[in-house]
Design an enzyme around this catalytic site. Sequence first.
Site, PDB file in Angstrom:
ATOM      1  N   LYS A  81       0.860  -1.184   0.000  1.00  0.00           N
ATOM      2  CA  LYS A  81       0.000   0.000   0.000  1.00  0.00           C
ATOM      3  C   LYS A  81       0.897   1.235   0.000  1.00  0.00           C
ATOM      4  CE  LYS A  81      -4.496   0.983   0.285  1.00  0.00           C
ATOM      5  NZ  LYS A  81      -5.607   0.280  -0.386  1.00  0.00           N
ATOM      6  N   GLY A 181     -21.084   6.728   4.533  1.00  0.00           N
ATOM      7  CA  GLY A 181     -20.172   7.084   3.453  1.00  0.00           C
ATOM      8  C   GLY A 181     -20.727   6.659   2.113  1.00  0.00           C
ATOM      9  N   VAL A 182     -21.122   7.624   1.307  1.00  0.00           N
ATOM     10  CA  VAL A 182     -21.695   7.300  -0.009  1.00  0.00           C
ATOM     11  C   VAL A 182     -20.853   7.948  -1.112  1.00  0.00           C
ATOM     12  CG1 VAL A 182     -24.051   6.779   0.698  1.00  0.00           C
ATOM     13  CG2 VAL A 182     -23.393   9.160   0.357  1.00  0.00           C
ATOM     14  N   GLY A 183     -19.537   7.748  -0.988  1.00  0.00           N
ATOM     15  CA  GLY A 183     -18.612   8.253  -2.001  1.00  0.00           C
ATOM     16  C   GLY A 183     -18.462   7.271  -3.143  1.00  0.00           C
ATOM     17  N   LYS A 184     -17.211   7.028  -3.555  1.00  0.00           N
ATOM     18  CA  LYS A 184     -16.942   6.208  -4.748  1.00  0.00           C
ATOM     19  C   LYS A 184     -17.598   4.834  -4.676  1.00  0.00           C
ATOM     20  CE  LYS A 184     -12.350   6.571  -5.136  1.00  0.00           C
ATOM     21  NZ  LYS A 184     -11.003   6.436  -5.765  1.00  0.00           N
ATOM     22  N   VAL A 185     -17.517   4.194  -3.527  1.00  0.00           N
ATOM     23  CA  VAL A 185     -18.073   2.848  -3.374  1.00  0.00           C
ATOM     24  C   VAL A 185     -19.487   2.891  -2.799  1.00  0.00           C
ATOM     25  CG1 VAL A 185     -17.799   0.610  -2.238  1.00  0.00           C
ATOM     26  CG2 VAL A 185     -15.790   1.830  -3.099  1.00  0.00           C
ATOM     27  N   GLY A 186     -19.677   3.685  -1.776  1.00  0.00           N
ATOM     28  CA  GLY A 186     -20.947   3.702  -1.062  1.00  0.00           C
ATOM     29  C   GLY A 186     -22.152   3.990  -1.930  1.00  0.00           C
TER      30      GLY A 186
END
Length: 359
Positions: A81, A181-186
């Site tokens: 990472k 969290g409703v960003g890229k994945v959410g």
Amino acid sequence: MTDVFGPSHKDVHEQVVFCADEQSGLRAIIAIHNTALGPGLGGTRFYPYESEQAALADVLNLAKGMAYKNALAGLDLGGGKAVIIGDPARDKSEPLLRAYGRFVESLGGRYITACDVGTYSEDMDLIARETRFVTGRTLAHGGAGDSSILTAYGVFQGMRASAERVFGAPTLRGRRVGVEGVGKVGHRLVELLREDGADVVICDVSERAIERVRRLHPEVEVVADARELTGADIDVFAPCALGGALDDETVSRLRARVVCGAANNQLAHAGVEKQLDERGILYAPDYVVNSGGVIQVSDELEGFDMERARAKAARIYDTTLKIFAMASEEGVPPAVAADRLAERRMSEVGRIRGIWLGR
């Protein structure tokens, strides 16, 4: 300074590289945890850490998580990472990303990078102008594109397995799911949940992210913050923001019967998995269910094919069920069972790499 070598063999990192380029402003850390199964593959996180110490702690945890994630995903890849310290909205530039690419190239393939928080496929295209060891590139450059597609799909498969274990059927229909969290994945997970017939409650620190979901799904309920969400009357809690979502206070307040989300390193400290188990809350280990993204980008290494990658990600459902069964048989929390299964594969397959080939 954090003890890189840790108290046990499981926490030893093979290599930690500090990267700096004064002119471009690059400050980055690359951590390689384990290459028993192959080169370390994991994304590059671009984030405004409050200190270098905080960045180091994060990258070490994330690299270890990738080793276990890749092992259980059935990939011939180890754990690595990277983090770039800074605000991507302000500090990201072509010179900085290309300077970072030079450092990745200098490792000779021991580490292969990809997207993570704060980085996108377009960034990988720039990094690839300086290194061969990059995945998650845009479709125009033969890459897998946005890895959040199969990350969300894999989490959904893990959630279906959790629902089968707890509710008796592999569906979220009629269940109330809280997504933090409703960003890229959410936001993609919300889409899958609504298609399956789940009622969804969300929260996010970004009003823009919330509005994007509400435009597509006005029926979705919004609450003020994670505290309100975890205390709400929900069947499933899906942490899809940054790590550490499950601490002592949160677990004591949680009313959900299942925790299954996309965030990395959801357990704030060792022992939280036991608290969840004692409260009768089924925890789907994060690095098991969120492995769809690394499955997607790793498929680039043999020429990307979305259907092949999706078929691999669909197996997350079976792997999750296997871990729940193993946990029940051995009388341990699912997180412990998942660790044991990953370590077994790293040990057994890694040993084979030691067989001399006579050349």
